[in-house]
Design a protein around this motif. Structure first.
Motif, mmCIF file in Angstrom:
data_model
loop_
_atom_site.group_PDB
_atom_site.id
_atom_site.type_symbol
_atom_site.label_atom_id
_atom_site.label_comp_id
_atom_site.label_asym_id
_atom_site.label_seq_id
_atom_site.Cartn_x
_atom_site.Cartn_y
_atom_site.Cartn_z
ATOM 1 N N GLY A 1 -24.168 32.799 -51.166
ATOM 2 C CA GLY A 1 -25.185 33.802 -50.932
ATOM 3 C C GLY A 1 -24.637 35.069 -50.316
ATOM 4 N N TYR B 1 -29.775 37.017 -50.414
ATOM 5 C CA TYR B 1 -30.193 35.822 -51.143
ATOM 6 C C TYR B 1 -29.322 34.632 -50.769
ATOM 7 C CZ TYR B 1 -26.201 35.990 -54.330
ATOM 8 O OH TYR B 1 -24.938 35.964 -54.847
ATOM 9 N N LEU C 1 -27.909 30.773 -52.521
ATOM 10 C CA LEU C 1 -27.746 29.906 -53.682
ATOM 11 C C LEU C 1 -27.730 28.475 -53.172
ATOM 12 C CD1 LEU C 1 -27.101 29.711 -56.752
ATOM 13 C CD2 LEU C 1 -24.691 29.675 -56.098
ATOM 14 N N ARG D 1 -31.416 30.210 -56.993
ATOM 15 C CA ARG D 1 -31.122 31.363 -56.146
ATOM 16 C C ARG D 1 -32.424 31.855 -55.531
ATOM 17 N NH1 ARG D 1 -28.465 36.714 -58.405
ATOM 18 N NH2 ARG D 1 -30.635 37.090 -58.989
#
Length: 100
Positions: free
Chosen positions: A45, A49, A51, A82
């Motif tokens: 990430g 964001y 993952l 994600r």
């Protein structure tokens, strides 16, 4: 255009940059904790964001979609999702309820 002018002004504002980076770090930590409690393995990430990997990624993707929460699914890695940072407290609550 206007977007470039706004961006230039924001990036020249050291106080805004510092506050924004602090807020993003705090939100990323909050998301990490929420995802970990849902037994999702964080595999990558950025400040914007995360993952995750999970055996139940497909079911989670469908459940989130029904709740109006969009995450990215990867056809080449079906166990990955994600997650973006929620935009506000209402979005945080909706996410919490959807993954609980």
């Amino acid at each position: 255009g206007p977007a470039v002018a706004i961006g230039e002004k924001a990036l020249a504002d050291d106080q805004w940059k510092r506050r924004t980076l602090e807020r993003l770090a705090a939100d990323a930590k909050r998301l990490d904790e929420m995802l970990a409690k849902a037994d999702l393995e964080i595999v990558g990430g950025t400040p914007l964001y995360r993952l995750t990997r999970s055996q139940d990624a497909g079911d989670m993707f469908n459940r989130l979609g029904r709740a109006g929460i969009l995450v990215r699914r990867f056809t080449e890695e079906p166990m990955w999702l994600r997650w973006g940072l929620p935009a506000n407290e209402d979005a945080w609550r909706r996410l919490q309820n959807a993954i609980a």
